[in-house]
Design a protein around this motif. Sequence first.
Motif, PDB file in Angstrom:
ATOM      1  N   GLY A  51       0.753  -1.250  -0.141  1.00 32.06           N
ATOM      2  CA  GLY A  51       0.051  -0.083  -0.042  1.00 32.06           C
ATOM      3  C   GLY A  51       0.789   1.294   0.100  1.00 32.06           C
ATOM      4  N   HIS A  52       0.611   2.191  -0.750  1.00 28.30           N
ATOM      5  CA  HIS A  52       1.350   3.513  -0.757  1.00 28.30           C
ATOM      6  C   HIS A  52       0.712   4.613  -1.312  1.00 28.30           C
ATOM      7  CE1 HIS A  52       1.880   1.161  -4.901  1.00 28.30           C
ATOM      8  NE2 HIS A  52       1.911   2.702  -5.175  1.00 28.30           N
ATOM      9  N   VAL A  68      -4.042   0.566  -2.693  1.00 31.58           N
ATOM     10  CA  VAL A  68      -3.749  -0.760  -2.376  1.00 31.58           C
ATOM     11  C   VAL A  68      -3.785  -1.551  -3.926  1.00 31.58           C
ATOM     12  CG1 VAL A  68      -3.807  -2.884  -1.053  1.00 31.58           C
ATOM     13  CG2 VAL A  68      -4.850  -0.505  -0.162  1.00 31.58           C
ATOM     14  N   PRO A  69      -2.461  -1.646  -4.365  1.00 27.41           N
ATOM     15  CA  PRO A  69      -2.324  -1.994  -5.998  1.00 27.41           C
ATOM     16  C   PRO A  69      -2.717  -3.539  -6.202  1.00 27.41           C
ATOM     17  CG  PRO A  69      -0.221  -1.969  -5.114  1.00 27.41           C
ATOM     18  CD  PRO A  69      -1.012  -1.635  -3.835  1.00 27.41           C
ATOM     19  N   SER A  70      -2.849  -3.581  -7.587  1.00 27.91           N
ATOM     20  CA  SER A  70      -3.132  -5.068  -7.906  1.00 27.91           C
ATOM     21  C   SER A  70      -2.179  -5.978  -7.513  1.00 27.91           C
ATOM     22  CB  SER A  70      -3.476  -4.958  -9.290  1.00 27.91           C
ATOM     23  OG  SER A  70      -2.439  -4.507 -10.355  1.00 27.91           O
ATOM     24  N   LYS A 161      -7.161  -4.373   1.537  1.00 29.87           N
ATOM     25  CA  LYS A 161      -7.248  -5.563   0.558  1.00 29.87           C
ATOM     26  C   LYS A 161      -7.138  -6.868   1.122  1.00 29.87           C
ATOM     27  CE  LYS A 161      -5.728  -5.484  -3.526  1.00 29.87           C
ATOM     28  NZ  LYS A 161      -5.412  -5.576  -4.752  1.00 29.87           N
ATOM     29  N   TRP A 162      -7.983  -7.726   1.315  1.00 31.68           N
ATOM     30  CA  TRP A 162      -7.567  -8.801   1.838  1.00 31.68           C
ATOM     31  C   TRP A 162      -8.763  -9.775   1.432  1.00 31.68           C
ATOM     32  CZ3 TRP A 162      -9.298 -13.303   4.338  1.00 31.68           C
ATOM     33  CH2 TRP A 162      -8.043 -14.097   4.781  1.00 31.68           C
ATOM     34  N   CYS A 176      -7.448  -6.129  -8.473  1.00 28.67           N
ATOM     35  CA  CYS A 176      -8.056  -4.599  -8.335  1.00 28.67           C
ATOM     36  C   CYS A 176      -7.035  -3.784  -7.866  1.00 28.67           C
ATOM     37  CB  CYS A 176      -9.439  -4.546  -7.766  1.00 28.67           C
ATOM     38  SG  CYS A 176      -9.158  -4.481  -5.843  1.00 28.67           S
ATOM     39  N   ASN A 177      -7.219  -2.522  -8.251  1.00 32.46           N
ATOM     40  CA  ASN A 177      -6.330  -1.348  -7.517  1.00 32.46           C
ATOM     41  C   ASN A 177      -7.576  -0.794  -6.368  1.00 32.46           C
ATOM     42  OD1 ASN A 177      -3.629  -0.834  -8.729  1.00 32.46           O
ATOM     43  ND2 ASN A 177      -4.945  -1.250 -10.292  1.00 32.46           N
TER      44      ASN A 177
END
Length: 737
Positions: A51-52, A68-70, A161-162, A176-177
Amino acid sequence: MKKISKVLMIISLLMTMALNIGQVKAKTNNLVRNWDFESENNEGWEQNKVGHVIDGVSYGDGNKAGVVPSDCADGYVGQYIYNLKPNTTYKITVQAKVDTDGAKAILATRVFDNNPWEYEGKPEKDQILKEMAVTSTNWQEYSYEFNTALNTNKVFVSLVKWAGVSDSNYEAVKKCNAYIDNVIIEEVNSIEVPEEDYNLVWEDQFNGEKLDLDKWRYETGYVRNKELQEYVDSEENVYLENGDLVLKATKKDEPVTVTVDGQDHKMYYNSGSIESFGHQDVLYGKIEMRAKLTNGKGFWPAFWTLGSEWTSEGQLGEGTAWPECGEIDIMEAPVQSPDGVNKTTWATIHYQKNGSYQKMGGEYKFSEDLADDYHIYGINWTPEKIEWYFDDIVFYTADISDIENFQKPHFVKLNLAVGGSWPGNTIDESKLPAEYRIDYVTYSQTEEQKAAADAFYANAPQISGVKDIKVLKGTPILQENGESGLDLLDGVQAVDKNGKKLTVGVSTLPSTFDTNTVGETMLVYTAKDDSGVYGRTYATLTVVDLPVKDELKKLIEDVELLNADDYTPNTWSKLQNDLTKAKQVLEDNSVWQEDVDSMVKTLEASIGSLVKRADITKLELEINNIEKLDSQKYTAETWDNLASVLVDAKAVAADKNVTQTQVDDILSRLVDAKGQLKLKEDGSVSVSWTNLTPSQQKETTNKVVKTSDESPIGMLMTTLLLSSSMLYVLKKRKNNC
Ligand SMILES: [Ca+2]
Ligand SMILES: [Ca+2]
C-alpha cells in the motif's frame, strides 16, 4: 522585480485560496494529516510494501491518492490518528473505489495501542472498532461513526485489501487497485433525544414490600462462567429495602459442589439474580436503571439482556442458545483491580454473525468509585444503533443496523456475581455481605421506537390458545415419546404472518420441574417461522397437593346414621341427592381441594336445612271426629265453613312436607270452625241448651268442641252431662256465698 513579486504574490494567493477551499471541505477539526494525500513528503500515511501513495490518481482536484495496488490480496494504506478522546464518538468520511467489478476493499478502524480488552483473561490485540466494505468502481463517499470508548487515544484507519485463496472473490480482489482519498475524521457531538419524547412502557421502582414476581423471576443454582456464587431466591439475598432492590452476596457456611464441564466446582457464596423472562420483553427504547454498585475485588454486578428466544433448557422447547440469542451488557462492572476500587462500567454486545461469535463494546471510566453513590446506567436502542449512557453522558455507540440479534426482543437481567472468569477468583471477603442496590429499572420508547417494535411483533409468529394450567400433584404430563398424560399443547396453535400454521413447542422452566412437587413453573411456548423469527408466549403451570377429604368422609358417615322417617321427604331427598354427590367427590381422585371444601359446605347446608317431619296425630284425630258429625244438624253456613277448613286440614295432613307450625295452625282453625257450628233452630237438643245463659252456652259449646268427642250421640250426652255438672257447680257456688 516588483512586478514579478506581485505576480508571485497573486499566484501564491490563488494557491492559498485553492488550498483553503480544500481545507474548508476538510474542516479545521479534521484529525487526519495530509487528508487529501497531496503533500510532497506523503506525510502521515503508512506505506507498507504494497500500500502506498500514488501519483496521477485523485478524487476531485489534485494529483495523489492512497492505493492498495493489484497483484496482491493482502495489503493496506493507512494512518495512525493520535490524541483521540476516550469515550467519544468520531465520524470517518472518505472517498474510495476499486477498479474491478466484484472486488472488495475494507475501510477499517482499529484500536492499535495498549489493549483495552481483558475479557475472560484473554487480551485481544488489534480490536476492530468498525469496518465497511468498499465495492464501488467509481469514486464514492463511505462514512461511519466509531466510538473510542476504550483505554485508548489512538486508532489506525486504513483501506485494506484482503482475501483468502479459497474466497470466491480472491481473483477479483487480487487483480484490483483500491483507492482512497480525502479522509476526514472529526468528533461527533452526541445529541440526546429530549426526555419528554419518551413514553414509559414498563418499570419497577422497587417501592413495595416484596419482589414483584409478576415482573421478575429468579435465576437459581449454578448458572454460568464458573462463578463462585449459587443464586438463591432467599429473602436474605434478594429483597426490597428503602425503595431499592438489593442483591446481596453472602458467604455460605459450607461450600456447595456442583459438576461443571465434568469437573467439581465449588460455590462458596449465595447471591441474587433476577430476570424479566416471560414477564416483560424489551425491543428498541431506553432501558435504564439507577443503581449503586459493589466494590471490592472479585465482585461483578451486572445489568444486561439476552434475546428472548434464548432456549429455556427444556427438551420440548425450541429457541437459540448463547450467543445466537444475542446479549446486550448495559452495565457490567467486574472489579478486577487488587485495590478493589470500582470505577469502570463496561458496555458490550455479544452476537452471532455469518455463523460466528462476535462482540463489540467499550467502557466508561468514572472519576469516583461506582459503589460510593447511585448512578444511571442505560442504553438507547434503535434499529440502527445502541447508545450506552452513564448518567447523562453517551460513552459508546454500536452500529447494529445489520446485526439480526438486536432486531428482536430481549429480556432484562440483574445479578451480582462473585468471582468467575472475568474478575477472577480472588475475593475480598472483607466486603461481605456485598450489596448491589438498584433504585429502579425503566423501559421507555419514542413513537419511532414503538413503531419499529410493533412492526416486529406484527410479523412475528402468533401463538394462541395458551392458558394457565393447574394440576394435582403427580399428574402425568404427555411426553414427546408419546407417554400419555396431560397435553400442555391442547388447544394451542401458532401461525406465521401469512397465516401459515407453525409447529409449537412447549417446555417448563426450569426443565427439571415435575409434577411430583407442589409449586409453580413457567410454561414457555415457542414457534419459529420459515425465516427464523421466533414467537413466544408464556403461562403458569401450578401443581397443587391432593385434597384432604377427612372432613367430607366424617360428614358422609354422620348423614348415613340419620333416619328418613324423621324428616320431611323434600329436605331428606335433597340431602340424599347431595350425599350421592359427596360420595362421588370422595371417590374421585381428580378433584381439587376447593371442590372438596365446597362439597363439605353443600352437605353441611343440606343437613342444616333438614326439617323434622310434623306430628299430625292430633290433627288426624280431629279430622276423624269431625267426619263423624252429622251435617244435617248444623246451620248450612257454619257447616260449610267447617267443611272448607276440613278440606285444608286434610290437605295438610296428607302433605308429608308440612311443618309442625302449619299442622298446629290448621288444627287450631279446625277447632275454631267446629266451635262455631250452630245447630239448626228445630234441633232436638235446644231444650236443655236454652236453660243456660248465653255465656254458659258459648263456654259449653267450646268445651264440647274442644273435647272433640266422637259421635253425635256422644256429643249430645257430653253436652248434657256437662250442662248438669255446670248447673251443679253454679249451685254450689251460690250456696257457698
Ligand atoms: Ca488527492
Ligand atoms: Ca426505588
